[in-house]
Scaffold this motif. Structure first.
Motif, short mmCIF file in Angstrom:
data_model
loop_
_atom_site.label_atom_id
_atom_site.label_comp_id
_atom_site.label_asym_id
_atom_site.label_seq_id
_atom_site.Cartn_x
_atom_site.Cartn_y
_atom_site.Cartn_z
N VAL A 32 40.33 28.74 37.84
CA VAL A 32 40.47 29.42 38.75
C VAL A 32 38.83 28.54 39.50
CG1 VAL A 32 40.83 31.49 39.39
CG2 VAL A 32 41.38 31.14 36.88
N ASN A 34 38.20 28.69 43.75
CA ASN A 34 38.15 29.65 45.40
C ASN A 34 37.95 28.78 46.73
OD1 ASN A 34 40.06 31.45 43.96
ND2 ASN A 34 37.72 32.59 44.37
N PHE A 46 37.39 34.36 52.49
CA PHE A 46 38.02 33.20 51.36
C PHE A 46 39.09 32.81 52.38
CE2 PHE A 46 40.79 33.47 47.73
CZ PHE A 46 42.20 33.40 48.10
N GLN A 49 43.20 30.45 47.35
CA GLN A 49 43.13 30.63 45.72
C GLN A 49 44.15 29.67 44.84
OE1 GLN A 49 43.78 33.78 42.01
NE2 GLN A 49 41.12 34.04 42.62
N ALA A 51 45.08 29.35 41.07
CA ALA A 51 45.23 29.87 38.89
C ALA A 51 45.65 28.85 38.22
CB ALA A 51 45.06 30.64 38.88
N CYS A 94 33.77 25.32 47.42
CA CYS A 94 34.79 26.02 46.47
C CYS A 94 33.72 26.12 45.12
CB CYS A 94 35.54 24.56 45.75
SG CYS A 94 34.25 23.02 45.59
#
Length: 112
Positions: A32, A34, A46, A49, A51, A94
């Motif tokens: 995971v 971001n 943000f 993302q 995942a 990141c």
């Protein structure tokens, strides 16, 4: 030493494209990850993302322009940024959520 290293930041004109890379050292769990960004003088925000789910998530401000992907063989996460706007100017980071590992950031500057 576990670490994330971003690269690919540059100065471009509005409408241009960049691809950022985030390469993880051995021991960093990148299941995971971001992408965040921090414009000068503003809070970190943000961006996207990626995942285990096949569907990445994006901030509304970049939806349709940015694409996050991974190359597991290279232990690298990418952020493809198209149709860049001046408001995309920021330091991009990141972040591997498992283990809470951050990269050092890479500067993206978009001129009008």
């Amino acid at each position: 030493q576990v670490q994330l290293v971003e690269s690919g930041g540059d100065s471009v004109q509005a409408g241009g494209s960049l691809r950022l890379s985030c390469t993880a050292s051995a021991g960093v769990n990148v299941n995971v990850v971001n992408w965040h960004r921090q414009p000068l003088g503003k809070p970190r925000e943000f961006v996207a993302q990626i995942a285990a789910s096949p569907i990445p998530t994006y901030a509304d401000s970049v939806q349709g322009r940015f694409t996050v992907s991974r190359d597991s063989a290279k232990n690298t996460i990418y952020l493809q940024m198209n149709n860049l706007k001046p408001e995309d100017t920021a330091i991009y980071y990141c972040h591997a959520l498992i283990g809470d590992v951050w990269g050092q950031g890479t500067q993206v500057t978009v001129s009008s």
